[in-house]
Design a protein around this motif. Structure first.
Motif, PDB file in Angstrom:
ATOM      1  N   ILE B  72       0.882  -1.357  -0.378  1.00  0.00           N
ATOM      2  CA  ILE B  72       0.412   0.202   0.257  1.00  0.00           C
ATOM      3  C   ILE B  72       0.950   1.326   0.181  1.00  0.00           C
ATOM      4  O   ILE B  72       2.024   1.573   0.971  1.00  0.00           O
ATOM      5  CB  ILE B  72      -0.700   0.200   1.047  1.00  0.00           C
ATOM      6  CG1 ILE B  72      -1.769  -1.559   1.715  1.00  0.00           C
ATOM      7  CG2 ILE B  72      -1.983   1.177   1.073  1.00  0.00           C
ATOM      8  CD1 ILE B  72      -3.010  -1.297   1.116  1.00  0.00           C
ATOM      9  N   PHE B  73       0.750   1.800  -1.282  1.00  0.00           N
ATOM     10  CA  PHE B  73       1.724   2.837  -1.127  1.00  0.00           C
ATOM     11  C   PHE B  73       0.571   4.126  -0.490  1.00  0.00           C
ATOM     12  O   PHE B  73       0.014   4.792  -1.338  1.00  0.00           O
ATOM     13  CB  PHE B  73       2.068   4.155  -1.993  1.00  0.00           C
ATOM     14  CG  PHE B  73       3.641   3.160  -2.812  1.00  0.00           C
ATOM     15  CD1 PHE B  73       4.179   3.306  -4.123  1.00  0.00           C
ATOM     16  CD2 PHE B  73       3.408   1.670  -2.075  1.00  0.00           C
ATOM     17  CE1 PHE B  73       4.933   2.536  -4.282  1.00  0.00           C
ATOM     18  CE2 PHE B  73       4.380   1.300  -2.511  1.00  0.00           C
ATOM     19  CZ  PHE B  73       5.168   1.892  -3.558  1.00  0.00           C
ATOM     20  N   GLN B  74       0.921   5.120   0.292  1.00  0.00           N
ATOM     21  CA  GLN B  74       0.391   6.183   1.275  1.00  0.00           C
ATOM     22  C   GLN B  74       0.896   7.759   0.734  1.00  0.00           C
ATOM     23  O   GLN B  74       2.589   8.009   0.931  1.00  0.00           O
ATOM     24  CB  GLN B  74      -0.269   6.134   2.456  1.00  0.00           C
ATOM     25  CG  GLN B  74      -1.167   5.221   2.660  1.00  0.00           C
ATOM     26  CD  GLN B  74      -0.911   4.929   4.336  1.00  0.00           C
ATOM     27  OE1 GLN B  74      -0.190   5.178   4.979  1.00  0.00           O
ATOM     28  NE2 GLN B  74      -2.212   4.014   4.476  1.00  0.00           N
ATOM     29  N   TYR B  75      -0.116   8.375  -0.132  1.00  0.00           N
ATOM     30  CA  TYR B  75       0.445   9.768   0.032  1.00  0.00           C
ATOM     31  C   TYR B  75      -0.171  10.974   0.767  1.00  0.00           C
ATOM     32  O   TYR B  75      -1.067  10.995   0.269  1.00  0.00           O
ATOM     33  CB  TYR B  75       0.632  10.189  -1.289  1.00  0.00           C
ATOM     34  CG  TYR B  75       1.241   9.286  -2.030  1.00  0.00           C
ATOM     35  CD1 TYR B  75      -0.123   8.205  -3.145  1.00  0.00           C
ATOM     36  CD2 TYR B  75       2.544   9.309  -2.792  1.00  0.00           C
ATOM     37  CE1 TYR B  75       0.869   6.947  -3.826  1.00  0.00           C
ATOM     38  CE2 TYR B  75       3.159   7.851  -3.935  1.00  0.00           C
ATOM     39  CZ  TYR B  75       2.296   7.245  -4.066  1.00  0.00           C
ATOM     40  OH  TYR B  75       2.640   6.657  -5.450  1.00  0.00           O
ATOM     41  N   ILE B 104      12.078   3.169  -0.076  1.00  0.00           N
ATOM     42  CA  ILE B 104      11.127   3.671  -1.249  1.00  0.00           C
ATOM     43  C   ILE B 104      10.959   5.058  -1.448  1.00  0.00           C
ATOM     44  O   ILE B 104      10.937   5.647  -1.040  1.00  0.00           O
ATOM     45  CB  ILE B 104       9.606   3.166  -1.856  1.00  0.00           C
ATOM     46  CG1 ILE B 104       9.566   1.459  -0.731  1.00  0.00           C
ATOM     47  CG2 ILE B 104       8.768   3.057  -2.777  1.00  0.00           C
ATOM     48  CD1 ILE B 104       8.063   0.900  -1.431  1.00  0.00           C
ATOM     49  N   GLN B 105      11.614   4.954  -3.396  1.00  0.00           N
ATOM     50  CA  GLN B 105      11.386   6.675  -3.594  1.00  0.00           C
ATOM     51  C   GLN B 105      10.561   6.568  -4.883  1.00  0.00           C
ATOM     52  O   GLN B 105      10.517   5.180  -6.377  1.00  0.00           O
ATOM     53  CB  GLN B 105      12.963   6.855  -3.843  1.00  0.00           C
ATOM     54  CG  GLN B 105      13.257   7.078  -3.139  1.00  0.00           C
ATOM     55  CD  GLN B 105      14.621   8.707  -3.014  1.00  0.00           C
ATOM     56  OE1 GLN B 105      15.109   8.528  -4.256  1.00  0.00           O
ATOM     57  NE2 GLN B 105      15.195   9.320  -1.719  1.00  0.00           N
ATOM     58  N   VAL B 106      10.044   7.434  -5.582  1.00  0.00           N
ATOM     59  CA  VAL B 106       9.059   7.482  -6.296  1.00  0.00           C
ATOM     60  C   VAL B 106       9.113   8.567  -6.944  1.00  0.00           C
ATOM     61  O   VAL B 106       8.844  10.046  -6.064  1.00  0.00           O
ATOM     62  CB  VAL B 106       7.737   7.360  -5.865  1.00  0.00           C
ATOM     63  CG1 VAL B 106       6.461   7.553  -6.325  1.00  0.00           C
ATOM     64  CG2 VAL B 106       7.895   6.481  -5.577  1.00  0.00           C
ATOM     65  N   ASP B 107       9.209   9.033  -8.123  1.00  0.00           N
ATOM     66  CA  ASP B 107       9.019  10.592  -8.668  1.00  0.00           C
ATOM     67  C   ASP B 107       7.897  10.766  -9.440  1.00  0.00           C
ATOM     68  O   ASP B 107       7.461   9.745 -10.471  1.00  0.00           O
ATOM     69  CB  ASP B 107      10.616  10.379  -9.571  1.00  0.00           C
ATOM     70  CG  ASP B 107      11.615  10.247  -9.404  1.00  0.00           C
ATOM     71  OD1 ASP B 107      12.831   9.977 -10.569  1.00  0.00           O
ATOM     72  OD2 ASP B 107      11.847  10.205  -7.941  1.00  0.00           O
ATOM     73  N   VAL B 108       8.038  11.831  -9.494  1.00  0.00           N
ATOM     74  CA  VAL B 108       6.223  12.587 -10.447  1.00  0.00           C
ATOM     75  C   VAL B 108       6.613  13.331  -9.919  1.00  0.00           C
ATOM     76  O   VAL B 108       7.705  14.020  -9.901  1.00  0.00           O
ATOM     77  CB  VAL B 108       5.069  12.328  -8.724  1.00  0.00           C
ATOM     78  CG1 VAL B 108       4.827  11.433  -8.129  1.00  0.00           C
ATOM     79  CG2 VAL B 108       5.296  13.516  -7.886  1.00  0.00           C
ATOM     80  N   VAL B 135       9.802   4.780   4.203  1.00  0.00           N
ATOM     81  CA  VAL B 135      10.158   3.204   3.940  1.00  0.00           C
ATOM     82  C   VAL B 135       8.467   2.089   4.252  1.00  0.00           C
ATOM     83  O   VAL B 135       7.500   2.974   5.126  1.00  0.00           O
ATOM     84  CB  VAL B 135      10.644   3.530   6.272  1.00  0.00           C
ATOM     85  CG1 VAL B 135      10.601   2.327   6.447  1.00  0.00           C
ATOM     86  CG2 VAL B 135      11.518   4.518   6.004  1.00  0.00           C
ATOM     87  N   THR B 136       9.140   1.258   4.151  1.00  0.00           N
ATOM     88  CA  THR B 136       7.728   0.369   4.223  1.00  0.00           C
ATOM     89  C   THR B 136       8.351  -0.279   5.139  1.00  0.00           C
ATOM     90  O   THR B 136       9.014  -0.682   6.719  1.00  0.00           O
ATOM     91  CB  THR B 136       8.201  -0.368   3.392  1.00  0.00           C
ATOM     92  OG1 THR B 136       9.064  -0.125   1.818  1.00  0.00           O
ATOM     93  CG2 THR B 136       6.941  -1.569   2.793  1.00  0.00           C
ATOM     94  N   THR B 137       6.770  -0.929   6.200  1.00  0.00           N
ATOM     95  CA  THR B 137       6.358  -1.509   7.204  1.00  0.00           C
ATOM     96  C   THR B 137       5.895  -2.528   7.352  1.00  0.00           C
ATOM     97  O   THR B 137       4.789  -2.223   6.142  1.00  0.00           O
ATOM     98  CB  THR B 137       5.998  -0.572   9.008  1.00  0.00           C
ATOM     99  OG1 THR B 137       5.103   0.231   8.568  1.00  0.00           O
ATOM    100  CG2 THR B 137       6.850   0.584   8.312  1.00  0.00           C
ATOM    101  N   THR B 160       3.513  -1.250   4.692  1.00  0.00           N
ATOM    102  CA  THR B 160       2.875  -0.138   4.099  1.00  0.00           C
ATOM    103  C   THR B 160       3.197   0.858   3.584  1.00  0.00           C
ATOM    104  O   THR B 160       5.006   0.094   4.766  1.00  0.00           O
ATOM    105  CB  THR B 160       1.887   0.200   4.910  1.00  0.00           C
ATOM    106  OG1 THR B 160       0.859  -0.835   5.752  1.00  0.00           O
ATOM    107  CG2 THR B 160       1.167   1.235   4.767  1.00  0.00           C
ATOM    108  N   CYS B 161       3.628   2.042   2.792  1.00  0.00           N
ATOM    109  CA  CYS B 161       5.142   2.499   2.646  1.00  0.00           C
ATOM    110  C   CYS B 161       3.939   4.528   2.871  1.00  0.00           C
ATOM    111  O   CYS B 161       3.429   4.167   2.034  1.00  0.00           O
ATOM    112  CB  CYS B 161       5.560   2.040   2.028  1.00  0.00           C
ATOM    113  SG  CYS B 161       6.967   3.936   1.397  1.00  0.00           S
ATOM    114  N   GLN B 162       4.954   5.104   3.452  1.00  0.00           N
ATOM    115  CA  GLN B 162       3.811   6.422   3.399  1.00  0.00           C
ATOM    116  C   GLN B 162       5.285   6.957   2.303  1.00  0.00           C
ATOM    117  O   GLN B 162       6.101   7.143   3.074  1.00  0.00           O
ATOM    118  CB  GLN B 162       3.400   7.177   5.184  1.00  0.00           C
ATOM    119  CG  GLN B 162       2.354   6.191   5.952  1.00  0.00           C
ATOM    120  CD  GLN B 162       2.361   6.720   6.652  1.00  0.00           C
ATOM    121  OE1 GLN B 162       2.588   8.144   6.935  1.00  0.00           O
ATOM    122  NE2 GLN B 162       1.290   6.807   7.166  1.00  0.00           N
TER     123      GLN B 162
END
Lengths: 428, 271
Positions: B72-75, B104-108, B135-137, B160-162
């Motif tokens: 789950i990616f939470q933004y 995790i790193q995401v480029d948007v 960070v994923t937990t 899950t990762c925020q």
């Protein structure tokens, strides 16, 4: 008694202390700086004591929602006494005349087919801001007439007045109203019409230049990023009864009961979707389920990874069915097969696949799950405004990250402790 | 494995499911009877109130195919009305992970036409993208469920990762500035001296100072390299294929291995 000494940390206080008539400033009294949000306070002001007034006045004004601007007028007036600004209430006739039309009785934010669900909860919601700070006596009349309104059976209502529950934006009538007004935009019509008696007022309202919004259709006011109605109107206003004529009050009582139970039921119906449980809508959504960290576990003939926390898996067959309900399942053991392997390149972990329980939806909308013999209660989880995506990360051959979609709803599942203990007692 | 192999009937009476919560309405329910007829599950039926009968039921299947990959990616900083999808012109451009550390790193993409400060943009060299990191937990009991053909399929969530905006460009900028300052300070004309260095051998035993705890984790994370991943957007063939994998591979009933008493003990122990 309001503090007479303003916050000593105010830069202006030092210079302006001389203008305070005959009141020595005691340096030993230091107050913490006022919260920044009371804008009037952060502005350097003339007399230090005037600041004191501003503090109390500002706070009191904020408290009563009388946003009549900064209390600078008071502060500048000097003096040490707190003089509340009196605002005379408009005479009843005036209020009634300017009250929003009956049709504005609001319902919960949900689309038309869901309006039934919304009726109950929305009932009280609309009463809030209308009429501004005062009790809005005039405004109650429209609720009274909702015997034929949106909360009634769909067969009620005047097809002519298709506007349905809505909010209005009224130009600020008085100081009282200023704080209470929300900006809305017009929206479409709902199925439920209003009583005939209301359509006249509707027209009147429209003539007054009031914008109307159909709450039955709009979940967010003011555009996609606008106001969520749920934030503002969570509470039903029961003060409405007071100003209602008998006959109408009676109808209202009936509606109230239904509204209450509708509201309660709505908590459950809303679990999977606003529309109750409709396969069509359900299938396209991703639901986030939060189960208890400890769950009844299931057997597999292999030692499997604990996907559910619970009893450690024993490679063999568990031989004693303790609870009576499980005896029919032992017959299943004989013909139960090993849960099939995932077979997919993605998962190298032998997991558990198979039927584990049932989801039940009751007539009232109550939802429950039976999981491995244990009954659990299902409730809607808290909604969030931020984005939540479901992503699959795969490091197998290729490093792939795939977005499956957004989480539509959260569902929280908790074991029904009452039943659990009750049955456990019975089996002993 | 299709529905016919399921040992009991699934009754669905969608039309009767209340769209109208009006309790005065009379809804006849026959589902409960039908299900009760099934002898295998009969004893498992939850206690029914006569005045609150069961209207619909869905069998629940556990699915494990994606269980070790589902995240789950939470933004927290992004409204759910503006997802990062290609359909909205704002797809995720890049994704990097450190599998061991769970970073995790995401480029948007950033919209540089509106509300964009070009001056700052140039200063930080942040072109048209923003990096979100997190960070994923892991947690227990989280599952993603989908409904299909009157069945509910649940897949456990791996982590899950925020993802929040990470200010690496500012860090880089600060670092660059530092380096520039340092090189200016050093006198470039002075040749670097050659000194004799004394070598010592230090045997590493436990007495050597080491990082521990959070610092160790951080060091490990820093040492680990990012793994570039290919991003597949929603509503692509790949996404649809995977969404199907959320369905359980088997329709066979799993056998409960915990009795109610045991479950009570488990709950109690957990608390």
């Amino acid at each position: 008694m309001a503090p007479k000494r303003g916050p000593q940390s105010e830069p202006s206080s030092a210079s302006s202390s001389s203008s305070v008539p005959g009141t020595p400033i005691q340096p030993s009294l230091t107050f913490p700086a006022p919260p920044a949000r009371l804008g009037s306070l952060s502005r350097p002001r003339a007399p230090a004591s005037g600041l004191a007034q501003t503090v109390s006045v500002g706070l009191s004004r904020a408290g009563t929602g009388l946003a009549s601007g900064p209390g600078s007028s008071l502060g500048a007036a000097g003096g040490l006494k707190f003089k509340p600004k009196l605002v005379a209430r408009r005479p009843k006739e005036e209020r009634d005349a300017s009250a929003p039309a009956p049709s504005s009785a609001p319902a919960v934010s949900s689309s038309t087919p869901q309006s039934t669900r919304g009726r109950g909860r929305g009932r009280g919601r609309g009463s809030g801001p209308r009429g501004g700070g005062g009790p809005g006596r005039g405004g109650r009349i429209e609720i009274a007439s909702t015997a034929a309104g949106p909360f009634a059976d769909p067969s009620f209502g005047d097809p002519r007045g298709l506007r349905g529950p809505s909010f209005e934006k009224r130009p600020p009538q008085s100081e009282k109203d200023v704080a209470g007004q929300l900006k809305f935009t017009m929206s479409g019509m709902s199925i439920n019409g209003k009583g005939t008696g209301e359509s006249d007022s509707d027209d009147e309202a429209i003539r007054e230049g009031v914008e109307r919004i159909d709450i039955a259709k709009v979940a967010k006011v003011g555009g996609a990023n606008g106001i969520d109605m749920g934030h503002y109107f969570p509470i039903r206003d029961s003060a409405a009864r007071d100003h209602v004529e008998d006959g109408v009050a009676l109808a209202e009582d009936i509606i109230d009961e239904r509204a209450v139970s509708a509201r309660e039921a709505e908590e459950f119906v809303g679990v999977f979707g606003d529309d109750g449980v409709d396969d069509h809508d359900l299938e396209r959504k991703l639901f986030f389920f939060q189960f208890a960290p400890v769950l009844p576990s299931f057997e597999s003939s292999r030692a499997s990874v604990k996907l559910e926390q619970g009893v450690k898996q024993e490679p063999g067959v568990k031989s004693e069915p303790v609870a009576e309900e499980e005896s029919p399942l032992t017959s299943l053991k004989r013909r139960a097969k090993v849960p099939s392997d995932s077979g997919s390149a993605l998962s190298s972990v032998p997991g558990q696949d198979g039927l584990v329980g049932q989801l039940y939806i009751r007539k009232s909308g109550r939802v429950s799950i039976e999981w491995g013999g244990v009954e659990m209660e299902v409730a809607k989880g808290a909604d969030t405004e931020f984005l939540q995506d479901v992503v699959v990360l795969d490091h197998a051959d290729e490093h792939k990250a795939t977005l499956l979609g957004q989480i539509a709803r959260k569902v929280v599942v908790t074991p029904n402790i009452d039943i659990l203990f009750k049955e456990s007692d019975e089996s002993e | 494995m299709d529905a016919s192999s399921v040992p009991f009937e699934i009754k669905e009476e969608d039309e009767e499911v209340t769209k109208d919560i009006s309790l005065a309405a009379d809804i006849s329910v026959s589902t409960s009877d039908a299900v009760a007829k099934d002898s295998l599950r009969e004893n498992l039926m939850p206690a029914e109130d006569d005045d609150d009968p069961i209207v619909t039921s869905f069998p629940i299947y556990l699915s494990s195919r994606l269980a070790s990959n589902l995240h789950i990616f939470q933004y927290p900083v992004r409204p759910n009305t503006r997802p990062y999808t290609g359909s909205r012109g704002e797809p995720v451009l890049d994704l990097r992970t450190k599998p061991q550390s769970g970073l995790i790193q995401v480029d948007v993409p950033i919209n540089t036409t509106q509300f964009y400060d070009h001056e700052k943009g140039e200063k930080w060299g942040a072109v048209d993208r923003q990096t979100l990191g997190g960070v994923t937990t892991t947690s227990d009991g989280y599952m993603i469920g989908i409904f299909k053909n009157g069945e509910l399929h649940l897949t456990p969530v791996k982590g899950t990762c925020q993802l929040r905006p990470s200010f690496t460009y500012v860090d880089k900028d600060a670092q660059t500035e530092k380096e520039i300052a340092r090189s200016v300070k050093q006198d470039p004309t002075k040749p670097t001296e050659i000194r004799a260095v004394q070598m010592t051998v230090k045997s590493s035993d436990d007495s050597a100072p080491r990082y521990s705890g959070a610092l160790a984790a951080r060091k490990r994370a820093e040492d680990e390299e990012y793994v570039e991943m290919r991003w597949y957007d929603k509503d692509t063939e790949d996404a649809w294929y995977l969404a199907d994998q959320l369905l359980s591979a088997s329709r066979e009933p799993l056998i409960p291995a915990t009795t109610k008493d045991e479950y009570i003990d488990l709950i109690r122990d957990k608390i």
